[in-house]
Design a protein around this motif. Structure first.
Motif, PDB file in Angstrom:
ATOM      1  N   LYS A  46       2.909 -11.975 -13.040  1.00 18.03           N
ATOM      2  CA  LYS A  46       3.959 -13.045 -12.620  1.00 18.03           C
ATOM      3  C   LYS A  46       3.250 -14.163 -11.591  1.00 18.03           C
ATOM      4  CE  LYS A  46       8.281 -12.929  -9.518  1.00 18.03           C
ATOM      5  NZ  LYS A  46       8.690 -12.062  -8.637  1.00 18.03           N
ATOM      6  N   SER A  47       2.671 -14.299 -11.041  1.00 15.48           N
ATOM      7  CA  SER A  47       1.835 -16.073 -10.643  1.00 15.48           C
ATOM      8  C   SER A  47       1.544 -16.509 -11.901  1.00 15.48           C
ATOM      9  CB  SER A  47       0.651 -15.534  -9.639  1.00 15.48           C
ATOM     10  OG  SER A  47      -0.026 -14.776 -10.161  1.00 15.48           O
ATOM     11  N   ASP A  48       0.896 -16.000 -12.762  1.00 14.43           N
ATOM     12  CA  ASP A  48       0.637 -17.065 -13.581  1.00 14.43           C
ATOM     13  C   ASP A  48       1.429 -17.465 -14.789  1.00 14.43           C
ATOM     14  OD1 ASP A  48      -2.205 -16.407 -13.387  1.00 14.43           O
ATOM     15  OD2 ASP A  48      -3.026 -14.497 -14.775  1.00 14.43           O
ATOM     16  N   ASN A  80      -7.819 -30.665 -20.152  1.00 15.80           N
ATOM     17  CA  ASN A  80      -8.885 -30.280 -19.124  1.00 15.80           C
ATOM     18  C   ASN A  80      -9.128 -29.984 -18.022  1.00 15.80           C
ATOM     19  OD1 ASN A  80     -10.408 -32.114 -20.993  1.00 15.80           O
ATOM     20  ND2 ASN A  80     -10.267 -33.910 -20.048  1.00 15.80           N
ATOM     21  N   ASN A  81      -7.593 -30.357 -17.590  1.00 19.21           N
ATOM     22  CA  ASN A  81      -7.259 -29.275 -15.889  1.00 19.21           C
ATOM     23  C   ASN A  81      -6.949 -27.929 -16.878  1.00 19.21           C
ATOM     24  OD1 ASN A  81      -7.728 -31.496 -15.077  1.00 19.21           O
ATOM     25  ND2 ASN A  81      -4.962 -32.140 -15.014  1.00 19.21           N
ATOM     26  N   LEU A  82      -5.913 -28.008 -18.370  1.00 15.54           N
ATOM     27  CA  LEU A  82      -6.020 -26.389 -18.423  1.00 15.54           C
ATOM     28  C   LEU A  82      -7.037 -25.637 -18.312  1.00 15.54           C
ATOM     29  CD1 LEU A  82      -3.374 -23.866 -18.704  1.00 15.54           C
ATOM     30  CD2 LEU A  82      -3.439 -25.744 -21.033  1.00 15.54           C
ATOM     31  N   HIS A  83      -8.591 -26.097 -18.886  1.00 14.12           N
ATOM     32  CA  HIS A  83      -9.506 -25.438 -19.448  1.00 14.12           C
ATOM     33  C   HIS A  83     -10.460 -24.901 -17.720  1.00 14.12           C
ATOM     34  CE1 HIS A  83      -9.327 -27.061 -23.623  1.00 14.12           C
ATOM     35  NE2 HIS A  83      -9.577 -25.647 -23.725  1.00 14.12           N
ATOM     36  N   VAL A  84     -10.302 -25.468 -16.309  1.00 13.18           N
ATOM     37  CA  VAL A  84     -10.229 -25.323 -15.628  1.00 13.18           C
ATOM     38  C   VAL A  84      -9.463 -24.641 -15.069  1.00 13.18           C
ATOM     39  CG1 VAL A  84     -12.007 -27.112 -15.895  1.00 13.18           C
ATOM     40  CG2 VAL A  84      -9.737 -27.532 -14.494  1.00 13.18           C
ATOM     41  N   SER A  85      -8.529 -24.126 -14.832  1.00 11.46           N
ATOM     42  CA  SER A  85      -7.554 -23.530 -13.921  1.00 11.46           C
ATOM     43  C   SER A  85      -7.637 -22.334 -13.988  1.00 11.46           C
ATOM     44  CB  SER A  85      -6.000 -23.487 -14.878  1.00 11.46           C
ATOM     45  OG  SER A  85      -5.929 -23.260 -16.905  1.00 11.46           O
ATOM     46  N   ILE A  87      -5.735 -19.398 -14.338  1.00 10.29           N
ATOM     47  CA  ILE A  87      -5.222 -18.166 -15.581  1.00 10.29           C
ATOM     48  C   ILE A  87      -6.028 -19.122 -16.809  1.00 10.29           C
ATOM     49  CG2 ILE A  87      -3.256 -20.718 -16.357  1.00 10.29           C
ATOM     50  CD1 ILE A  87      -1.752 -18.547 -17.260  1.00 10.29           C
ATOM     51  N   TYR A  88      -6.692 -19.950 -17.263  1.00  7.73           N
ATOM     52  CA  TYR A  88      -7.161 -19.974 -18.607  1.00  7.73           C
ATOM     53  C   TYR A  88      -8.579 -19.425 -18.117  1.00  7.73           C
ATOM     54  CZ  TYR A  88      -9.548 -21.569 -22.428  1.00  7.73           C
ATOM     55  OH  TYR A  88     -10.035 -22.175 -23.240  1.00  7.73           O
ATOM     56  N   LEU A  89      -9.572 -19.342 -17.114  1.00  9.78           N
ATOM     57  CA  LEU A  89     -10.341 -19.254 -16.890  1.00  9.78           C
ATOM     58  C   LEU A  89      -9.933 -17.004 -16.484  1.00  9.78           C
ATOM     59  CD1 LEU A  89     -12.100 -20.872 -14.600  1.00  9.78           C
ATOM     60  CD2 LEU A  89     -12.461 -21.283 -16.930  1.00  9.78           C
ATOM     61  N   ARG A  90      -9.429 -16.889 -16.120  1.00 12.16           N
ATOM     62  CA  ARG A  90      -8.785 -15.506 -16.122  1.00 12.16           C
ATOM     63  C   ARG A  90      -8.646 -14.685 -17.218  1.00 12.16           C
ATOM     64  NH1 ARG A  90      -7.195 -15.109 -11.380  1.00 12.16           N
ATOM     65  NH2 ARG A  90      -5.006 -15.899 -12.167  1.00 12.16           N
ATOM     66  N   TYR A  91      -7.557 -15.199 -18.192  1.00 12.46           N
ATOM     67  CA  TYR A  91      -7.083 -15.046 -19.573  1.00 12.46           C
ATOM     68  C   TYR A  91      -8.822 -14.986 -20.647  1.00 12.46           C
ATOM     69  CZ  TYR A  91      -2.833 -13.411 -18.973  1.00 12.46           C
ATOM     70  OH  TYR A  91      -2.009 -12.030 -18.413  1.00 12.46           O
ATOM     71  N   THR A  92      -9.510 -16.136 -20.730  1.00 13.06           N
ATOM     72  CA  THR A  92     -10.170 -15.892 -21.305  1.00 13.06           C
ATOM     73  C   THR A  92     -11.888 -15.267 -21.205  1.00 13.06           C
ATOM     74  OG1 THR A  92     -11.816 -17.866 -20.259  1.00 13.06           O
ATOM     75  CG2 THR A  92     -10.605 -18.420 -22.029  1.00 13.06           C
ATOM     76  N   SER A  93     -12.021 -14.598 -19.972  1.00 11.10           N
ATOM     77  CA  SER A  93     -12.796 -13.458 -19.828  1.00 11.10           C
ATOM     78  C   SER A  93     -12.163 -12.029 -20.274  1.00 11.10           C
ATOM     79  CB  SER A  93     -12.807 -13.200 -18.052  1.00 11.10           C
ATOM     80  OG  SER A  93     -11.348 -12.622 -17.253  1.00 11.10           O
ATOM     81  N   LEU A 102       0.883 -13.618 -22.629  1.00 10.96           N
ATOM     82  CA  LEU A 102       0.137 -15.569 -21.983  1.00 10.96           C
ATOM     83  C   LEU A 102      -0.614 -16.076 -22.628  1.00 10.96           C
ATOM     84  CD1 LEU A 102       0.838 -14.874 -18.488  1.00 10.96           C
ATOM     85  CD2 LEU A 102       2.084 -16.201 -19.868  1.00 10.96           C
ATOM     86  N   GLY A 103      -1.832 -15.529 -23.529  1.00  9.02           N
ATOM     87  CA  GLY A 103      -2.990 -16.013 -24.067  1.00  9.02           C
ATOM     88  C   GLY A 103      -2.060 -16.562 -25.073  1.00  9.02           C
ATOM     89  N   GLU A 104      -1.116 -16.074 -26.113  1.00  9.42           N
ATOM     90  CA  GLU A 104      -0.539 -16.454 -27.212  1.00  9.42           C
ATOM     91  C   GLU A 104       0.200 -17.593 -26.913  1.00  9.42           C
ATOM     92  OE1 GLU A 104       1.885 -13.898 -29.323  1.00  9.42           O
ATOM     93  OE2 GLU A 104       0.791 -12.646 -29.615  1.00  9.42           O
ATOM     94  N   GLN A 105       1.045 -18.124 -25.267  1.00  7.75           N
ATOM     95  CA  GLN A 105       1.267 -19.007 -24.889  1.00  7.75           C
ATOM     96  C   GLN A 105       0.307 -20.568 -24.743  1.00  7.75           C
ATOM     97  OE1 GLN A 105       4.776 -19.151 -24.924  1.00  7.75           O
ATOM     98  NE2 GLN A 105       4.187 -16.897 -25.678  1.00  7.75           N
ATOM     99  N   LEU A 106      -0.553 -19.943 -24.328  1.00  7.74           N
ATOM    100  CA  LEU A 106      -1.704 -20.600 -23.761  1.00  7.74           C
ATOM    101  C   LEU A 106      -2.297 -21.360 -24.941  1.00  7.74           C
ATOM    102  CD1 LEU A 106      -3.604 -18.559 -20.896  1.00  7.74           C
ATOM    103  CD2 LEU A 106      -2.635 -20.589 -20.745  1.00  7.74           C
ATOM    104  N   GLN A 107      -2.368 -21.100 -25.996  1.00  8.97           N
ATOM    105  CA  GLN A 107      -2.862 -21.143 -27.242  1.00  8.97           C
ATOM    106  C   GLN A 107      -2.270 -22.275 -28.076  1.00  8.97           C
ATOM    107  OE1 GLN A 107      -6.116 -20.299 -27.482  1.00  8.97           O
ATOM    108  NE2 GLN A 107      -6.365 -19.741 -29.288  1.00  8.97           N
TER     109      GLN A 107
END
Length: 138
Positions: A46-48, A80-85, A87-93, A102-107
């Protein structure tokens, strides 16, 4: 089973009442240990979504600019901001992050920011509206 909820649009009841409790019920098992990197995705779903909605609002405003050079710079800043956010770090782990909802939305967002044009702002708005709809249904 709990991990399956990451692959569908956010639904508060399903995440809070089914997925997270089911995941936590496996504590002290090999399955819990093996898949524990998925728990933060569920706990922060939810927070993401809220974070993405807020980020998208700012991206839309910044990318409405008609001047190509300025739009490209703003898009690059947001990329650049998204890559260090968080949410991005959590999902790419998570190894299958691109296939989660949410990964699809990020993509999609990353793709729009990598090649901004006159329609980028309206396409980001469409993603934001869809995500806002998930929050309103809860």
């Amino acid at each position: 089973m709990a991990s399956n909820f990451m692959y569908i649009p956010y639904d508060e009841y399903s995440i809070e009442e089914i997925a997270i409790p089911a995941f936590l019920s496996t504590k002290d098992t090999p399955a819990y240990t093996r898949y524990q990197n998925r728990l933060p995705l569920l706990q922060n779903y939810k927070s993401d979504v809220v974070s993405l909605v807020n980020s998208l609002s700012q991206m839309e405003k910044d990318l409405e600019i008609g001047l190509t050079a300025m739009r490209n710079q703003k898009a690059n800043d947001h990329l650049n901001n998204l890559h260090v956010s968080s949410i991005y770090l959590r999902y790419t782990s998570y190894d299958d992050w691109e296939n989660t909802y949410l990964g699809e939305q990020l993509q999609r967002i990353l793709g729009l920011l990598k090649s901004p044009n006159e329609q980028t702002s309206s396409k980001l708005k469409s993603i934001r509206i869809n995500l806002e709809g998930l929050l309103k249904n809860n």
